[in-house]
Design a protein around this motif. Structure first.
Motif, short mmCIF file in Angstrom:
data_model
loop_
_atom_site.label_atom_id
_atom_site.label_comp_id
_atom_site.label_asym_id
_atom_site.label_seq_id
_atom_site.Cartn_x
_atom_site.Cartn_y
_atom_site.Cartn_z
N GLU A 279 10.90 104.83 -7.63
CA GLU A 279 11.15 104.10 -8.88
C GLU A 279 10.22 104.56 -10.00
N GLU A 280 9.05 105.10 -9.64
CA GLU A 280 8.09 105.60 -10.63
C GLU A 280 8.16 107.12 -10.75
N ALA A 281 9.05 107.72 -9.98
CA ALA A 281 9.17 109.17 -9.99
C ALA A 281 10.55 109.55 -10.54
N TYR A 282 11.47 109.97 -9.68
CA TYR A 282 12.76 110.49 -10.16
C TYR A 282 13.95 109.64 -9.76
N GLY A 283 13.69 108.42 -9.31
CA GLY A 283 14.78 107.49 -9.01
C GLY A 283 15.58 107.89 -7.78
N ASP A 284 16.72 107.25 -7.61
CA ASP A 284 17.59 107.51 -6.47
C ASP A 284 18.40 108.78 -6.67
N TYR A 285 18.80 109.36 -5.56
CA TYR A 285 19.74 110.48 -5.61
C TYR A 285 21.12 109.92 -5.89
N GLU A 286 21.79 110.45 -6.93
CA GLU A 286 23.09 109.93 -7.35
C GLU A 286 24.18 110.97 -7.10
N GLU B 137 37.72 128.51 -8.78
CA GLU B 137 37.99 127.95 -10.11
C GLU B 137 36.85 127.10 -10.64
N LYS B 138 36.05 126.53 -9.74
CA LYS B 138 35.00 125.61 -10.15
C LYS B 138 33.65 126.05 -9.59
N VAL B 139 32.59 125.65 -10.30
CA VAL B 139 31.23 125.80 -9.82
C VAL B 139 30.64 124.39 -9.69
N LYS B 140 30.24 124.02 -8.47
CA LYS B 140 29.69 122.69 -8.24
C LYS B 140 28.18 122.73 -8.52
N VAL B 141 27.73 121.84 -9.39
CA VAL B 141 26.33 121.83 -9.82
C VAL B 141 25.73 120.45 -9.58
N ASP B 142 24.55 120.42 -8.99
CA ASP B 142 23.82 119.18 -8.72
C ASP B 142 22.81 118.95 -9.84
N LEU B 143 23.01 117.87 -10.61
CA LEU B 143 22.12 117.57 -11.74
C LEU B 143 20.98 116.64 -11.36
N ASN B 144 20.93 116.20 -10.10
CA ASN B 144 19.82 115.38 -9.65
C ASN B 144 18.53 116.20 -9.66
N HIS B 145 17.42 115.55 -9.96
CA HIS B 145 16.14 116.23 -9.83
C HIS B 145 15.93 116.58 -8.36
N PRO B 146 15.33 117.74 -8.05
CA PRO B 146 15.11 118.12 -6.64
C PRO B 146 14.35 117.08 -5.83
N LEU B 147 13.55 116.25 -6.50
CA LEU B 147 12.76 115.25 -5.79
C LEU B 147 13.31 113.84 -5.96
#
Length: 200
Positions: free
Chosen positions: A68-75, A124-134
């Motif tokens: 909660e004080e860092a990068y939150g939950d993985y979404e 056709e698509k490139v899947k990209v993860d926008l979550n912070h690595p941590l």
């Protein structure tokens, strides 16, 4: 009311997260290549900065930041599919920079810059993860303060210049909402000399 001075802070540290067999080392900043920043500019996580700002030179530290004080939950909602043609240059797909696990800079329609990690390259698509690595992790920091003093005007002006120049390495920033109309200079690589080369 006195304005809180901007501090120049340099630290060496080890960053751990919870692993399957105890704490797992994720990142290290050595005394030879310390992490340094100026307080009050949002370079480091607020909670990280608060732990360090009042420590004196040569002080050691050992603290944990809950997610909660860092990068939150993985979404899962932050994993998106982008059209492959976005990453084409003159009709040719950019294989040099777009591959699985590549970290790429993106920009949304509002002009916000952020990073994503390529998790899949399809026809056709490139899947990209926008979550912070941590994202989703508790962060455990152990280290030593190498410098903590009031920043000089030159250092402050230099930091402002780097930030306005869009060095983009503030990998601690919240990712913007990407509506799929993203583009970016995919040749950018982490580690450019912009004074904030670590991920917190």
């Amino acid at each position: 009311m006195n304005k809180t001075p901007n501090k120049y802070i340099a630290v060496s540290y080890r960053l751990y997260v919870d692993g399957n067999n105890g704490k797992e080392l994720m990142e290290e900043a050595t005394a030879e290549q310390p992490f340094h920043f100026i307080s009050g500019f949002g370079i480091a996580l607020d909670s990280f900065e608060k732990q360090l700002v009042d420590l004196e030179k040569d002080a050691t530290f050992d603290f944990a930041l809950p997610k909660e004080e860092a990068y939150g939950d993985y979404e899962e909602a932050h994993v998106i599919d982008l059209d492959r043609e976005i990453f084409s240059i003159n009709g040719h797909f950019d294989h040099e920079h777009i591959y699985v696990d590549a970290v790429i800079p993106l920009q949304n329609e509002d002009g916000n810059h952020f990073y994503g990690r390529v998790v899949e390259v399809g026809e056709e698509k490139v899947k990209v993860d926008l979550n912070h690595p941590l994202a989703g992790e508790t962060l455990y920091f152990e280290g030593k303060v190498l410098e903590n003093r009031e920043a000089t005007n030159e250092e402050i002006q230099g930091m402002i210049a780097r930030m306005s120049g869009g060095c983009g390495c503030g990998c601690h920033h919240d990712h913007g909402d990407c509506d799929g109309n993203c583009d970016g200079d995919c040749s950018h690589k982490h580690g450019d000399d912009c004074g904030c080369g670590h991920c917190h």
